[in-house]
Scaffold this motif. Structure first.
Motif, PDB file in Angstrom:
ATOM      1  N   HIS A  68     -42.492 -43.855  -5.876  1.00  0.00           N
ATOM      2  CA  HIS A  68     -43.418 -43.778  -5.307  1.00  0.00           C
ATOM      3  C   HIS A  68     -43.133 -44.104  -3.960  1.00  0.00           C
ATOM      4  CE1 HIS A  68     -46.233 -44.822  -8.969  1.00  0.00           C
ATOM      5  NE2 HIS A  68     -44.953 -44.245  -9.294  1.00  0.00           N
ATOM      6  N   VAL A  69     -43.675 -43.174  -3.261  1.00  0.00           N
ATOM      7  CA  VAL A  69     -43.619 -43.090  -1.411  1.00  0.00           C
ATOM      8  C   VAL A  69     -44.930 -43.189  -1.026  1.00  0.00           C
ATOM      9  CG1 VAL A  69     -42.626 -41.999   0.333  1.00  0.00           C
ATOM     10  CG2 VAL A  69     -41.503 -42.303  -1.663  1.00  0.00           C
ATOM     11  N   SER A  70     -45.265 -44.038   0.219  1.00  0.00           N
ATOM     12  CA  SER A  70     -46.560 -44.253   0.894  1.00  0.00           C
ATOM     13  C   SER A  70     -45.976 -44.082   2.456  1.00  0.00           C
ATOM     14  CB  SER A  70     -46.974 -45.614   0.802  1.00  0.00           C
ATOM     15  OG  SER A  70     -47.465 -45.799  -0.388  1.00  0.00           O
ATOM     16  N   ILE A  92     -33.705 -35.196  -4.970  1.00  0.00           N
ATOM     17  CA  ILE A  92     -35.005 -35.008  -5.339  1.00  0.00           C
ATOM     18  C   ILE A  92     -35.300 -33.720  -6.092  1.00  0.00           C
ATOM     19  CG2 ILE A  92     -37.354 -34.777  -4.221  1.00  0.00           C
ATOM     20  CD1 ILE A  92     -36.434 -36.487  -1.460  1.00  0.00           C
ATOM     21  N   LEU A  93     -35.636 -34.184  -7.209  1.00  0.00           N
ATOM     22  CA  LEU A  93     -35.736 -32.875  -7.938  1.00  0.00           C
ATOM     23  C   LEU A  93     -37.339 -32.303  -8.024  1.00  0.00           C
ATOM     24  CD1 LEU A  93     -33.922 -33.997 -11.300  1.00  0.00           C
ATOM     25  CD2 LEU A  93     -33.003 -32.675  -9.382  1.00  0.00           C
ATOM     26  N   GLU A  94     -38.128 -33.322  -7.812  1.00  0.00           N
ATOM     27  CA  GLU A  94     -39.705 -32.926  -7.886  1.00  0.00           C
ATOM     28  C   GLU A  94     -40.388 -33.779  -6.684  1.00  0.00           C
ATOM     29  OE1 GLU A  94     -41.691 -33.128 -11.684  1.00  0.00           O
ATOM     30  OE2 GLU A  94     -40.008 -31.996 -12.683  1.00  0.00           O
ATOM     31  N   ASP A 101     -52.685 -45.183  -5.376  1.00  0.00           N
ATOM     32  CA  ASP A 101     -51.970 -46.277  -4.380  1.00  0.00           C
ATOM     33  C   ASP A 101     -50.825 -45.676  -3.659  1.00  0.00           C
ATOM     34  OD1 ASP A 101     -53.475 -48.247  -5.596  1.00  0.00           O
ATOM     35  OD2 ASP A 101     -52.169 -48.847  -6.964  1.00  0.00           O
ATOM     36  N   ALA A 102     -50.046 -44.858  -4.069  1.00  0.00           N
ATOM     37  CA  ALA A 102     -49.110 -44.163  -3.569  1.00  0.00           C
ATOM     38  C   ALA A 102     -49.243 -42.867  -3.081  1.00  0.00           C
ATOM     39  CB  ALA A 102     -47.759 -43.893  -4.291  1.00  0.00           C
ATOM     40  N   ASP A 103     -48.603 -42.389  -1.984  1.00  0.00           N
ATOM     41  CA  ASP A 103     -49.073 -41.137  -1.474  1.00  0.00           C
ATOM     42  C   ASP A 103     -48.092 -39.735  -2.187  1.00  0.00           C
ATOM     43  OD1 ASP A 103     -50.680 -41.758   0.633  1.00  0.00           O
ATOM     44  OD2 ASP A 103     -48.945 -42.357   2.104  1.00  0.00           O
ATOM     45  N   TYR A 104     -47.069 -40.143  -2.412  1.00  0.00           N
ATOM     46  CA  TYR A 104     -46.243 -39.276  -3.189  1.00  0.00           C
ATOM     47  C   TYR A 104     -45.432 -39.787  -4.401  1.00  0.00           C
ATOM     48  CZ  TYR A 104     -46.952 -36.399   0.969  1.00  0.00           C
ATOM     49  OH  TYR A 104     -47.286 -35.654   2.025  1.00  0.00           O
ATOM     50  N   LEU A 105     -45.030 -38.941  -5.552  1.00  0.00           N
ATOM     51  CA  LEU A 105     -44.047 -39.453  -6.209  1.00  0.00           C
ATOM     52  C   LEU A 105     -42.967 -38.283  -6.402  1.00  0.00           C
ATOM     53  CD1 LEU A 105     -43.567 -41.108  -8.961  1.00  0.00           C
ATOM     54  CD2 LEU A 105     -44.718 -39.013 -10.374  1.00  0.00           C
ATOM     55  N   SER A 131     -43.678 -46.007   4.779  1.00  0.00           N
ATOM     56  CA  SER A 131     -43.897 -47.467   4.977  1.00  0.00           C
ATOM     57  C   SER A 131     -43.668 -47.996   3.751  1.00  0.00           C
ATOM     58  CB  SER A 131     -45.449 -47.575   5.233  1.00  0.00           C
ATOM     59  OG  SER A 131     -46.285 -47.186   4.087  1.00  0.00           O
ATOM     60  N   HIS A 132     -43.603 -47.402   2.681  1.00  0.00           N
ATOM     61  CA  HIS A 132     -43.508 -48.278   1.276  1.00  0.00           C
ATOM     62  C   HIS A 132     -42.668 -47.376   0.335  1.00  0.00           C
ATOM     63  CE1 HIS A 132     -44.024 -51.473  -1.562  1.00  0.00           C
ATOM     64  NE2 HIS A 132     -44.343 -50.648  -2.478  1.00  0.00           N
TER      65      HIS A 132
END
Length: 165
Positions: A68-70, A92-94, A101-105, A131-132
């Motif tokens: 999870h990326v924020s 990064i496959l996908e 809560d997170a921006d990206y998976l 950031s996270h």
């Protein structure tokens, strides 16, 4: 699309190397009909391509993780920086934009935990836009497929006679 297109898609998802003759035998059409339909589905962008599915563990890629990326900010510069990071890292496959809560998976593959940790620390967290990060290492993969459920998808799009007709 009709029932034969849906059947053709289902058969090709299971084995994209089948000839038009072999597909036709499975779905009840001639090879030439299958060829025309396959070409039309390719031109329409429904069939995006054909690829071999590789076994990651057999190739020494023993770790699968979801990350999870924020982002710090959601301005164009931050989003472009993150997009570039995603596009230039083969581990990064996908990548998926999320709600919540997170921006990206991200779906990430690595040789081992050390390589995963290095990617998180030296690539993700080193990127000023991020950031996270929260990683989830897969302990056991229970199911993996890229096949869409064509056996029931076509039902919503097929025209059926009204009740009582």
């Amino acid at each position: 699309m009709d029932i034969y297109d849906w059947k053709l898609l289902g058969v090709l998802q299971a084995d994209g190397r089948l000839t038009n003759q072999e597909v036709g035998e499975q779905i009840g059409l001639s090879a030439s009909q299958c060829s025309r339909r396959r070409t039309a589905l390719e031109k329409a962008g429904i069939i995006k391509g054909y690829a071999a599915r590789l076994d990651s563990k057999s190739l020494g890629l023993d770790v699968l993780a979801f990350v999870h990326v924020s982002l710090h900010a959601h301005d164009n510069q931050s989003i472009r920086a993150f997009q570039t990071l995603v596009e230039t890292n083969d581990v990064i496959l996908e990548a998926h934009l999320l709600s919540g809560d997170a921006d990206y998976l991200l779906k990430v593959v690595a040789r081992n935990l050390e390589q995963l940790a290095s990617f998180v620390m030296n690539t993700l967290l080193a990127n000023g836009a991020i950031s996270h990060v929260k990683s989830h290492v897969v302990l056991r993969q229970m199911k993996q497929t890229s096949e869409l459920p064509t056996q029931w998808l076509g039902r919503e799009t097929r025209k059926t006679p009204p009740a009582g007709a």
